[in-house]
Design a protein around this motif. Structure first.
Motif, PDB file in Angstrom:
ATOM      1  N   PRO A   1     -26.026   8.070  -5.040  1.00 60.18           N
ATOM      2  CA  PRO A   1     -26.202   7.230  -3.853  1.00 60.18           C
ATOM      3  C   PRO A   1     -25.649   5.831  -4.108  1.00 60.18           C
ATOM      4  N   PRO A   2     -25.347   5.098  -3.047  1.00 57.23           N
ATOM      5  CA  PRO A   2     -24.819   3.740  -3.218  1.00 57.23           C
ATOM      6  C   PRO A   2     -25.732   2.877  -4.097  1.00 57.23           C
ATOM      7  N   SER A   3     -25.140   1.900  -4.728  1.00 63.40           N
ATOM      8  CA  SER A   3     -25.859   0.997  -5.625  1.00 63.40           C
ATOM      9  C   SER A   3     -27.093   0.411  -4.930  1.00 63.40           C
ATOM     10  N   GLY A   4     -28.186   0.408  -5.664  1.00 63.60           N
ATOM     11  CA  GLY A   4     -29.430  -0.149  -5.135  1.00 63.60           C
ATOM     12  C   GLY A   4     -30.341   0.874  -4.491  1.00 63.60           C
ATOM     13  N   PHE A   5     -29.902   2.139  -4.448  1.00 64.70           N
ATOM     14  CA  PHE A   5     -30.697   3.198  -3.824  1.00 64.70           C
ATOM     15  C   PHE A   5     -30.945   4.310  -4.829  1.00 64.70           C
ATOM     16  N   ALA A   6     -32.194   4.762  -4.911  1.00 68.40           N
ATOM     17  CA  ALA A   6     -32.553   5.828  -5.849  1.00 68.40           C
ATOM     18  C   ALA A   6     -32.132   7.199  -5.344  1.00 68.40           C
ATOM     19  N   ALA A   7     -32.050   7.360  -4.028  1.00 66.52           N
ATOM     20  CA  ALA A   7     -31.714   8.660  -3.438  1.00 66.52           C
ATOM     21  C   ALA A   7     -30.921   8.449  -2.153  1.00 66.52           C
ATOM     22  N   TRP A   8     -30.163   9.486  -1.777  1.00 62.30           N
ATOM     23  CA  TRP A   8     -29.387   9.413  -0.539  1.00 62.30           C
ATOM     24  C   TRP A   8     -30.286   9.192   0.672  1.00 62.30           C
ATOM     25  N   ASP A   9     -31.455   9.828   0.712  1.00 61.71           N
ATOM     26  CA  ASP A   9     -32.359   9.646   1.849  1.00 61.71           C
ATOM     27  C   ASP A   9     -32.782   8.189   1.992  1.00 61.71           C
ATOM     28  N   ASP A  10     -32.988   7.494   0.874  1.00 59.16           N
ATOM     29  CA  ASP A  10     -33.335   6.068   0.915  1.00 59.16           C
ATOM     30  C   ASP A  10     -32.202   5.270   1.567  1.00 59.16           C
ATOM     31  N   TYR A  11     -30.973   5.577   1.193  1.00 59.93           N
ATOM     32  CA  TYR A  11     -29.808   4.899   1.766  1.00 59.93           C
ATOM     33  C   TYR A  11     -29.692   5.190   3.265  1.00 59.93           C
ATOM     34  N   ARG A  12     -29.816   6.459   3.626  1.00 59.71           N
ATOM     35  CA  ARG A  12     -29.669   6.849   5.037  1.00 59.71           C
ATOM     36  C   ARG A  12     -30.653   6.107   5.943  1.00 59.71           C
ATOM     37  N   ARG A  13     -31.869   5.932   5.465  1.00 65.02           N
ATOM     38  CA  ARG A  13     -32.890   5.253   6.284  1.00 65.02           C
ATOM     39  C   ARG A  13     -32.506   3.809   6.613  1.00 65.02           C
ATOM     40  N   THR A  14     -31.631   3.209   5.828  1.00 69.32           N
ATOM     41  CA  THR A  14     -31.234   1.823   6.072  1.00 69.32           C
ATOM     42  C   THR A  14     -30.080   1.712   7.062  1.00 69.32           C
ATOM     43  N   ARG A  15     -29.462   2.807   7.403  1.00 67.90           N
ATOM     44  CA  ARG A  15     -28.268   2.798   8.255  1.00 67.90           C
ATOM     45  C   ARG A  15     -28.640   2.978   9.714  1.00 67.90           C
ATOM     46  N   PRO A  16     -27.873   2.396  10.631  1.00 70.34           N
ATOM     47  CA  PRO A  16     -28.068   2.687  12.054  1.00 70.34           C
ATOM     48  C   PRO A  16     -27.833   4.181  12.295  1.00 70.34           C
ATOM     49  N   ALA A  17     -28.471   4.721  13.309  1.00 71.02           N
ATOM     50  CA  ALA A  17     -28.398   6.167  13.591  1.00 71.02           C
ATOM     51  C   ALA A  17     -26.966   6.687  13.640  1.00 71.02           C
ATOM     52  N   GLU A  18     -26.058   5.943  14.249  1.00 71.24           N
ATOM     53  CA  GLU A  18     -24.672   6.423  14.396  1.00 71.24           C
ATOM     54  C   GLU A  18     -23.910   6.437  13.064  1.00 71.24           C
ATOM     55  N   GLU A  19     -24.432   5.742  12.064  1.00 67.60           N
ATOM     56  CA  GLU A  19     -23.770   5.725  10.751  1.00 67.60           C
ATOM     57  C   GLU A  19     -24.402   6.678   9.747  1.00 67.60           C
ATOM     58  N   ARG A  20     -25.549   7.237  10.066  1.00 62.22           N
ATOM     59  CA  ARG A  20     -26.188   8.174   9.139  1.00 62.22           C
ATOM     60  C   ARG A  20     -25.354   9.441   9.034  1.00 62.22           C
ATOM     61  N   ASP A  21     -25.262   9.945   7.850  1.00 63.90           N
ATOM     62  CA  ASP A  21     -24.510  11.187   7.608  1.00 63.90           C
ATOM     63  C   ASP A  21     -23.054  11.089   8.034  1.00 63.90           C
ATOM     64  N   ALA A  22     -22.487   9.876   8.009  1.00 62.69           N
ATOM     65  CA  ALA A  22     -21.093   9.671   8.417  1.00 62.69           C
ATOM     66  C   ALA A  22     -20.108  10.033   7.309  1.00 62.69           C
ATOM     67  N   TRP A  23     -20.578  10.067   6.051  1.00 60.71           N
ATOM     68  CA  TRP A  23     -19.673  10.383   4.943  1.00 60.71           C
ATOM     69  C   TRP A  23     -20.477  10.909   3.764  1.00 60.71           C
ATOM     70  N   PHE A  24     -19.761  11.541   2.858  1.00 60.16           N
ATOM     71  CA  PHE A  24     -20.348  12.029   1.620  1.00 60.16           C
ATOM     72  C   PHE A  24     -19.193  12.228   0.647  1.00 60.16           C
ATOM     73  N   ALA A  25     -19.453  12.166  -0.628  1.00 55.72           N
ATOM     74  CA  ALA A  25     -18.392  12.321  -1.621  1.00 55.72           C
ATOM     75  C   ALA A  25     -18.895  13.141  -2.796  1.00 55.72           C
ATOM     76  N   CYS A  26     -17.964  13.727  -3.515  1.00 57.03           N
ATOM     77  CA  CYS A  26     -18.299  14.440  -4.736  1.00 57.03           C
ATOM     78  C   CYS A  26     -17.153  14.267  -5.720  1.00 57.03           C
ATOM     79  N   SER A  27     -17.444  14.556  -6.988  1.00 49.84           N
ATOM     80  CA  SER A  27     -16.420  14.337  -8.006  1.00 49.84           C
ATOM     81  C   SER A  27     -16.515  15.375  -9.110  1.00 49.84           C
TER      82      SER A  27
END
Length: 142
Positions: free
Chosen positions: A34-60
Motif C-alpha cells: 500500500p502507499p507510504s503511510g498506510f498499513a493496508a490497502w483498505d486503510d488507503y482506500r478509506r482516505t480516498r473520495p468514492a470516485e477514486e477508490r479502486d481506481a488503480w492497483f499494481a503488482c511486481s
C-alpha cells in the motif's frame, strides 16, 4: 543517450485489483505494498473520495527482474483486439509434443483462474495457445 532501465506495462480495465490479482497468479507476481503511510490497502482506500477508490492497483515481480504491472480503471470497455499482448513463456527450448504438453499444462492451470482458452496452434513442432484474461484481453502461452 542513456538506455531505459525499467518500464511498466499498463492495463486499462474495469476492475484493477481483480485483474492485477489474476496476473499475480499467472506470473508469480506479488501485489504492490500500500502507499507510504498506510498499513493496508483498505486503510488507503478509506482516505480516498468514492470516485477514486479502486481506481488503480499494481503488482511486481518479487525477484525484481520483470516489469511492474499497473492496472488503471477506465470507463470504456474493451472494443477491439489488443495491439499489444503478453506471451507467457513456459515452453522455451522445448519442441514437438514436449512443448505442447508444457503449454497445455499451463493452460489447464490458468482456466480455473478465469482465463479462456481460445485455441491451440500446433504444427507438429511449434505450439502456441492464444487465451483471454478475465477481462477479455488477449495473451498467449508460448
Amino acid at each position: 543517450m542513456s538506455s531505459i532501465k525499467k518500464f511498466q506495462v499498463t492495463f486499462d480495465c474495469a476492475e484493477p485489483e481483480r485483474l492485477a490479482l489474476f496476473w499475480c497468479e499467472v506470473l508469480g507476481y506479488v501485489p504492490a505494498p500500500p502507499p507510504s503511510g498506510f498499513a493496508a490497502w483498505d486503510d488507503y482506500r478509506r482516505t480516498r473520495p468514492a470516485e477514486e477508490r479502486d481506481a488503480w492497483f499494481a503488482c511486481s515481480d518479487p525477484s525484481g527482474v520483470g516489469p511492474r504491472l499497473y492496472f488503471q480503471r477506465v470507463p470504456e470497455g474493451k472494443a477491439a483486439k489488443n495491439r499489444l499482448h503478453l506471451d507467457i513463456r513456459v515452453g522455451t527450448g522445448l519442441v514437438g509434443e514436449e512443448r505442447l504438453a508444457a503449454l497445455e499444462a499451463e493452460c489447464a492451470r490458468l482456466v480455473p483462474l478465469g482465463a479462456v482458452h481460445v485455441r491451440t496452434l500446433y504444427d507438429g513442432n511449434d505450439a502456441c495457445i492464444p487465451m483471454l484474461d478475465i477481462e477479455g484481453n488477449e495473451f498467449c502461452i508460448d
